[in-house]
Structures are given as structure tokens and as C-alpha cells.
Scaffold this motif. Structure first.
Motif, mmCIF file in Angstrom:
data_model
loop_
_atom_site.group_PDB
_atom_site.id
_atom_site.type_symbol
_atom_site.label_atom_id
_atom_site.label_comp_id
_atom_site.label_asym_id
_atom_site.label_seq_id
_atom_site.Cartn_x
_atom_site.Cartn_y
_atom_site.Cartn_z
ATOM 1 N N ALA A 96 0.955 -1.238 0.000
ATOM 2 C CA ALA A 96 0.025 -0.177 0.132
ATOM 3 C C ALA A 96 0.946 1.261 -0.003
ATOM 4 O O ALA A 96 0.146 2.468 0.071
ATOM 5 C CB ALA A 96 -1.047 0.146 1.400
ATOM 6 N N THR A 97 2.032 1.235 -0.079
ATOM 7 C CA THR A 97 3.071 2.199 -0.203
ATOM 8 C C THR A 97 2.694 3.100 -1.356
ATOM 9 O O THR A 97 2.684 4.537 -1.128
ATOM 10 C CB THR A 97 4.581 1.925 -0.456
ATOM 11 N N ASP A 98 2.276 2.707 -2.343
ATOM 12 C CA ASP A 98 2.127 3.559 -3.696
ATOM 13 C C ASP A 98 1.185 2.772 -4.639
ATOM 14 O O ASP A 98 0.784 1.594 -4.058
ATOM 15 C CB ASP A 98 3.362 4.043 -4.531
ATOM 16 N N ASP A 99 0.750 3.023 -5.719
ATOM 17 C CA ASP A 99 0.053 2.335 -6.487
ATOM 18 C C ASP A 99 0.836 1.646 -7.591
ATOM 19 O O ASP A 99 0.265 1.552 -8.865
ATOM 20 C CB ASP A 99 -0.964 3.346 -7.381
ATOM 21 N N ASN A 100 1.899 1.138 -7.514
ATOM 22 C CA ASN A 100 2.674 0.460 -8.245
ATOM 23 C C ASN A 100 2.096 -1.102 -8.667
ATOM 24 O O ASN A 100 1.741 -1.761 -7.645
ATOM 25 C CB ASN A 100 4.009 0.090 -7.796
ATOM 26 N N PRO A 101 1.532 -1.188 -9.914
ATOM 27 C CA PRO A 101 0.529 -2.284 -10.360
ATOM 28 C C PRO A 101 1.428 -3.523 -10.174
ATOM 29 O O PRO A 101 1.033 -4.743 -9.742
ATOM 30 C CB PRO A 101 0.281 -1.984 -11.869
ATOM 31 N N VAL A 102 2.874 -3.474 -10.263
ATOM 32 C CA VAL A 102 3.561 -4.905 -10.135
ATOM 33 C C VAL A 102 3.690 -5.388 -8.709
ATOM 34 O O VAL A 102 3.652 -6.691 -8.377
ATOM 35 C CB VAL A 102 4.931 -4.731 -10.539
#
Length: 275
Positions: free
Chosen positions: A172-178
Motif C-alpha cells: 500500500a506504499t504507492d499504486d505500483n501495479p507490479v
């Protein structure tokens, strides 16, 4: 060894044993205990680093938890390596008797589906053979978008049956899809693990002139095989480079993992006549 009710510390010991003795890619801890979940997150992070045997994990939150409580558990883990489920469920046992199982068993079900499908296959909309789910004052259908936003992997119901809404990780740190999709993370993990297995076959060679080029050739072949096999989507051959550091080498490369298809948009323009 098996214990009926192992102490929480026993999970740390078991994970340490896995690290040394087995090549395992998917791990669950059969407990609702948050401390044990933390052990698993640490184990997976270690294996993606110094352990050099990438893996991912599934855990089940405390049964009968509210949606916000499950969210807090997911955010507390916050790992690309670990996915969290929070629903209890009913299923038929071997004798056809309906029994209720806690979220930790739903984690096992999801891990089994992942293990039974090809690498990088999304669990999204994969059906599970259960007869009901249990939630504490929330609805997995109407709250589906919220579950995903909260980094929770949940089971919803459609006209056919019960299915995984979206196989998100707790990242949940950012929206990195990987990092926020189990299947994309599995694509990355498998790529690194496969590449390492082949290039390390040269460890023990004399680092003579030309060895770096040989390692690069091996890496290039393996990465292309990964593309052909659907493990990764693509890699940039121009960025593939082997840096000779004396008693070690470093492989640099840019690659694109296989991401899940989560949406299909339809854009229809309505006209009166087609000529």
C-alpha cells in the motif's frame, strides 16, 4: 514436525527451516495471529534478497473482523510479497457435511489456486468451491471496490458462484501495479529465480576474458525463453549488461512483467445509419 496449537514463535522456526531446506514459491501460515503474519512477510522479503529464493505468501485475518479492521491488518503488513484475506467460509467436507472454516483456511485455498495455475495467472474472477462466506457487517459485493482499495483479497458472489474479486497484495506504499498484484509479483519473482538458476551455473569458473559475455549470452537466452513462456511480457535487450566486478558479476536489465487484465472498456459511438 506438526503441532495441534503451535506457539507463535514456532512459525518463525518453521519458516527458517523452509529457508534452508526447501525450494518453495508459495507459503501460508495456518494461523490468524498477526505476529506470525509478520514473520511470513519478513521471510518473503529475506528470500527476495539474501535468501535468493523468491516466494510469496497468503495469510488470513482474525475471523469476524470488520472491514476497517482487516484494512488495518493489511496496511500493517504492507508487503508486495503477502496477500491477506479476511472472510470465513462454509464448504463441504469429504463426507458432504457443511463446515465453517476461518480466514486462514481461505488463505490456503487462494494459495492452492495460485499453485495450480500457470505463473503470472491472475486469481481475479477465479471461482472457489465454497457454499457461503461470512463477514462482520460488510458486503463483499457492494464493498468490492473498497476491499481492493484497502489491499484486501476478497471473495464475492455472482450468478455462477463465489469468486476471487481481485488478487491484490497488501502493498500500500504507492499504486505500483507490479507490487500490488499477486500475479504480477509472481511474474517478477519467477523471472529472477529462473535467471539466477542458470547464470549461477558459471560460479566456480575462472573469470577469464570472455566470461562476462558468456554470462550475458546465458541471460539473454533465459530472458527470451521467459517471454516465450509467458513468465514476463518483454525485456529490453539493449539494456542487458553484465558488469565484471572481479570475483563477482552483476546483471543489469530492464524487463516488463506480465500484468493482469483487470478492466475492459467499451467505447461505442451510436449513429443512426452505417454507410
Amino acid at each position: 514436525t506438526e503441532e495441534a496449537n503451535p506457539a507463535v514463535a514456532g512459525y518463525a522456526t518453521a519458516l527458517a527451516t523452509l529457508t534452508k531446506a526447501f525450494d518453495i514459491q508459495i507459503v501460508t501460515v495456518l494461523t490468524q495471529d498477526a505476529t506470525a503474519h509478520g514473520y511470513l512477510a519478513t521471510h518473503c522479503a529475506t528470500m527476495a534478497g539474501t535468501g535468493e529464493a523468491e516466494c510469496n505468501g497468503w495469510v488470513g485475518c482474525t475471523e469476524n473482523s470488520t472491514l476497517t479492521t482487516i484494512r488495518d491488518k493489511a496496511y500493517g503488513i504492507n508487503s508486495r510479497h503477502v496477500a491477506l484475506v479476511g472472510q470465513s467460509f462454509d464448504a463441504l467436507d469429504w463426507n458432504g457435511v457443511k463446515r465453517t472454516y476461518g480466514p486462514e483456511w481461505l488463505a490456503v485455498v487462494c494459495a492452492g489456486i495460485q499453485a495450480g495455475t500457470p505463473v503470472a495467472t491472475p486469481l481475479t474472477h477465479k471461482y472457489v468451491k465454497i457454499v457461503d462466506t461470512h463477514e462482520n457487517n460488510w458486503n463483499p459485493n457492494s464493498d468490492a471496490d473498497t476491499m481492493i482499495r484497502y489491499s484486501i483479497c476478497g471473495i464475492s458472489k455472482d450468478r455462477i458462484g463465489y469468486r476471487i474479486e481481485r488478487s491484490v497484495t497488501t502493498y500500500a506504499t504507492d499504486d505500483n501495479p507490479v507490487f500490488s498484484e499477486v500475479s504480477a509479483n509472481e511474474s517478477l519473482n519467477t523471472s529472477i529465480r529462473d535467471l539466477r538458476a542458470f547464470v549461477t551455473s558459471r560460479i566456480g569458473d575462472a573469470n577469464t576474458a570472455g566470461l562476462a559475455e558468456l554470462v550475458k549470452s546465458i541471460a539473454n537466452t533465459r530472458l527470451q525463453n521467459q517471454v516465450d513462456g509467458g513468465i514476463i511480457k518483454a525485456y529490453d535487450q539493449d539494456t542487458l549488461n553484465v558488469v565484471d566486478l572481479g570475483d563477482r558479476m552483476r546483471i543489469d536489465v530492464k524487463l516488463a512483467v506480465v500484468e493482469p487484465l483487470n478492466f475492459i472498456l467499451i467505447n461505442a459511438e451510436v449513429v443512426r445509419n452505417i454507410s
